[in-house]
Design a protein around this motif. Structure first.
Motif, short mmCIF file in Angstrom:
data_model
loop_
_atom_site.label_atom_id
_atom_site.label_comp_id
_atom_site.label_asym_id
_atom_site.label_seq_id
_atom_site.Cartn_x
_atom_site.Cartn_y
_atom_site.Cartn_z
N GLU A 1 0.72 -3.45 -1.63
CA GLU A 1 0.49 -3.11 -3.03
C GLU A 1 1.60 -2.17 -3.50
O GLU A 1 2.41 -1.69 -2.72
N GLU A 2 1.60 -1.88 -4.78
CA GLU A 2 2.67 -1.08 -5.39
C GLU A 2 2.82 0.30 -4.75
O GLU A 2 3.93 0.81 -4.64
N TRP A 3 1.72 0.91 -4.29
CA TRP A 3 1.82 2.25 -3.71
C TRP A 3 2.64 2.28 -2.42
O TRP A 3 3.08 3.33 -1.99
N TYR B 1 -7.42 -14.16 3.32
CA TYR B 1 -6.82 -13.66 2.08
C TYR B 1 -5.33 -13.36 2.27
O TYR B 1 -4.51 -13.70 1.42
N PHE B 2 -4.99 -12.74 3.40
CA PHE B 2 -3.58 -12.44 3.65
C PHE B 2 -2.77 -13.73 3.72
O PHE B 2 -1.68 -13.81 3.16
N GLY C 1 -1.84 -12.59 0.27
CA GLY C 1 -1.02 -11.44 0.67
C GLY C 1 0.39 -11.82 1.06
O GLY C 1 1.36 -11.18 0.63
N LYS C 2 0.53 -12.86 1.87
CA LYS C 2 1.86 -13.27 2.33
C LYS C 2 2.73 -13.73 1.16
O LYS C 2 3.85 -13.22 1.00
N PRO C 3 2.25 -14.66 0.31
CA PRO C 3 3.10 -15.05 -0.82
C PRO C 3 3.41 -13.88 -1.75
O PRO C 3 4.55 -13.76 -2.24
N ASN C 4 2.44 -13.00 -1.98
CA ASN C 4 2.67 -11.82 -2.83
C ASN C 4 3.76 -10.93 -2.25
O ASN C 4 4.60 -10.41 -2.97
N LYS D 1 7.09 -10.09 -4.30
CA LYS D 1 7.33 -8.70 -4.74
C LYS D 1 8.52 -8.06 -4.06
O LYS D 1 9.29 -7.34 -4.69
N PHE D 2 8.64 -8.27 -2.76
CA PHE D 2 9.60 -7.51 -1.98
C PHE D 2 10.74 -8.36 -1.41
O PHE D 2 11.49 -7.89 -0.57
#
Length: 169
Positions: free
Chosen positions: A74-76, A133-134, A138-141, A145-146
């Motif tokens: 996540e962003e944090w 879910y990951f 989670g993996k594609p996100n 994102k990064f």
């Protein structure tokens, strides 16, 4: 040799095991992101506020060497990826992760393996949900994102690949 390593992967991917091993070999402290999120106590865990969590993580990543591991993307956690010299993405097979979740739960219930949390059936079943879910979200996100840090990525399916890449052991 990298001084700041971030290890990410799903539940049961081997993040904590790899972080502990690298910590010993490289003589670098390691931190679990779950323990950044939670204050562990004998009477139960208390979630840190967003501000407390971010201050704690920032205090870690401002030090000269560290290994941080966790499923969080996540962003944090963004600064952790930014400051890392190496980002290890553990892309362990889904079936292996599922087996490890079951094995870990049995060993924890038999008190043969330590745990940061109380191993309940509720958490056990949640781990399967988090694992799926990951894989699906989670993996594609993470890569969306990064992906800007892909020059620091080491995507592996087995920890032996890390030792080969870093020429360890």
């Amino acid at each position: 040799m990298p001084n700041r390593i971030h290890i990410i992967g799903s539940v049961g991917s081997g993040k904590t095991t790899l972080a502990k091993e690298l910590s010993l070999i490289l003589n670098v402290p390691f931190y679990e992101l779950d323990n950044v999120v939670w204050i562990r106590g004998k009477l139960g865990d208390v979630r840190r506020t967003d501000k407390e969590r971010e201050e704690y993580l920032n205090s870690i990543i401002k030090s000269k060497s560290w290994i941080v591991e966790g499923v969080h993307n996540e962003e944090w956690v963004a600064n952790c990826f930014q400051y890392a010299d190496l980002i290890i993405f553990l892309d362990t097979k889904y079936s292996i992760r599922t087996y490890r979740i079951i094995k870990r739960f049995v060993l924890q219930k038999l008190r043969l393996e330590d745990s940061n949390y109380r191993p309940t059936f509720k958490i056990f079943f949640k781990m399967f949900k988090w694992n799926r879910y990951f894989e699906e979200v989670g993996k594609p996100n993470f890569f969306n994102k990064f992906g800007i840090y892909n020059d620091k990525f080491l995507v592996i399916t087995d920890k032996k690949q890390v030792y080969e890449k870093l020429q360890l052991k």
